[in-house]
Design a protein around this motif. Structure first.
Motif, short mmCIF file in Angstrom:
data_model
loop_
_atom_site.label_atom_id
_atom_site.label_comp_id
_atom_site.label_asym_id
_atom_site.label_seq_id
_atom_site.Cartn_x
_atom_site.Cartn_y
_atom_site.Cartn_z
N ARG A 295 0.83 -1.21 0.00
CA ARG A 295 0.00 0.00 0.00
C ARG A 295 0.87 1.26 0.00
O ARG A 295 0.61 2.21 -0.74
N VAL A 296 1.91 1.24 0.84
CA VAL A 296 2.81 2.41 0.92
C VAL A 296 3.46 2.65 -0.43
O VAL A 296 3.59 3.79 -0.89
N ARG A 297 3.84 1.58 -1.09
CA ARG A 297 4.45 1.70 -2.43
C ARG A 297 3.49 2.38 -3.40
O ARG A 297 3.86 3.30 -4.12
N GLN B 193 7.72 8.91 3.37
CA GLN B 193 7.27 9.12 4.75
C GLN B 193 5.79 9.54 4.77
O GLN B 193 5.01 9.06 5.60
N ASP B 194 5.40 10.38 3.84
CA ASP B 194 3.99 10.76 3.75
C ASP B 194 3.12 9.54 3.46
O ASP B 194 2.05 9.37 4.05
N ALA B 195 3.56 8.69 2.55
CA ALA B 195 2.79 7.50 2.20
C ALA B 195 2.65 6.58 3.41
O ALA B 195 1.58 6.02 3.67
N ASP B 196 3.74 6.43 4.16
CA ASP B 196 3.72 5.58 5.36
C ASP B 196 2.73 6.14 6.38
O ASP B 196 1.99 5.41 7.03
N ARG B 197 2.69 7.46 6.51
CA ARG B 197 1.77 8.11 7.45
C ARG B 197 0.33 7.99 6.98
O ARG B 197 -0.58 7.82 7.79
N LEU B 198 0.12 8.08 5.67
CA LEU B 198 -1.25 7.95 5.15
C LEU B 198 -1.80 6.56 5.43
O LEU B 198 -2.99 6.41 5.67
N ASP B 199 -0.94 5.55 5.43
CA ASP B 199 -1.40 4.19 5.72
C ASP B 199 -1.70 3.99 7.20
O ASP B 199 -2.26 2.98 7.60
N ALA B 200 -1.32 4.97 8.02
CA ALA B 200 -1.66 4.93 9.44
C ALA B 200 -2.94 5.72 9.70
O ALA B 200 -3.41 5.82 10.82
N LEU B 201 -3.51 6.29 8.63
CA LEU B 201 -4.76 7.05 8.76
C LEU B 201 -5.90 6.33 8.04
O LEU B 201 -5.70 5.29 7.43
N GLY B 202 -7.11 6.90 8.09
CA GLY B 202 -8.25 6.34 7.37
C GLY B 202 -8.69 5.00 7.95
O GLY B 202 -8.32 4.64 9.07
N ALA B 203 -9.50 4.28 7.15
CA ALA B 203 -10.05 3.00 7.62
C ALA B 203 -8.94 2.00 7.93
O ALA B 203 -8.98 1.28 8.93
N ILE B 204 -7.91 1.97 7.07
CA ILE B 204 -6.79 1.05 7.29
C ILE B 204 -6.06 1.41 8.57
O ILE B 204 -5.70 0.55 9.39
N GLY B 205 -5.86 2.69 8.79
CA GLY B 205 -5.17 3.14 10.00
C GLY B 205 -5.92 2.72 11.26
O GLY B 205 -5.31 2.28 12.24
#
Ligand code: NI
Length: 203
Positions: A32-34, A120-132
């Motif tokens: 996902r981060v990729r 780093q932004d992508a990694d942080r986005l994956d810690a947010l939202g429904a997935i986060g």
């Protein structure tokens, strides 16, 4: 080897290394981060080869065994990339990214290169939202934490929303990242409000 072949080899290496990982830094997180990082990278006109490699390798250290030592992952990434004949300059860039990307004790280091800022932004986005949200509760369960406890402002999964998730929007690096974080942030906020309502037995 051409860039496509190096990416493919890296993918195989990461998949193999992360198999069985269950603390939220598994292969699917990396994938996902990729995707998110490449999407931001296109908007920001950054080097997509470096972004893809860094995203693939960003969680290569085994968190279960290495605790807080972030240089272990960076060294692993370096050794692997050397074995693939990647240039010194790119390896240096990725080494710094892997070493400094994580959010540890509320502080993550500033990224220097555009590629670092984007991954780093992508990694942080994956810690947010429904997935986060899903990852937060899965990680809490893994650590034996309660979903929530009104008596505690830390050490529960819901408390982690305030400790980490809801702070991420303000520390995004790129314009595209900020925009994407806004929507995911609002989703987390709404979830938290509803959770607390239901907690009180409201119907
Ligand atoms: Ni990660």
């Amino acid at each position: 080897m051409n860039q496509q072949q190096i990416i493919r080899q890296t993918e195989e290496y990461v998949k193999k290394t992360l198999s069985g990982e269950c603390t939220g830094h598994d292969w699917f997180h990396v994938e996902r981060v990729r995707k998110i990082a490449l999407c931001i990278g296109k908007q920001e006109n950054a080097d997509l080869f470096v972004i893809e490699l860094a995203a693939l390798l960003h969680d290569i250290a085994d968190h279960k065994f290495h605790g807080g030592d972030t240089s272990i992952g960076a060294k692993k990434a370096q050794e692997f990339l050397e074995s693939q004949g990647v240039s010194k300059e790119i390896i240096q860039n990725i080494y710094y990214i892997v070493e400094n990307i994580s959010f540890k004790g509320g502080i993550s280091k500033l990224m220097i290169t555009p590629e670092g800022k984007i991954v780093q932004d992508a990694d942080r986005l994956d810690a947010l939202g429904a997935i986060g949200i899903g990852r937060t509760f899965a990680y809490g369960g893994h650590k034996g934490r309660e979903l929530y406890n009104p008596a505690f402002t830390s050490h529960t999964s819901l408390a982690h929303f305030d400790e980490k998730l809801l702070k991420l929007k303000n520390i995004m690096n790129t314009g595209t990242g900020k925009k994407l974080a806004e929507e995911r942030h609002n989703y987390v906020l709404k979830f938290k409000q509803r959770f607390l309502k239901e907690w009180e037995g409201e119907i």
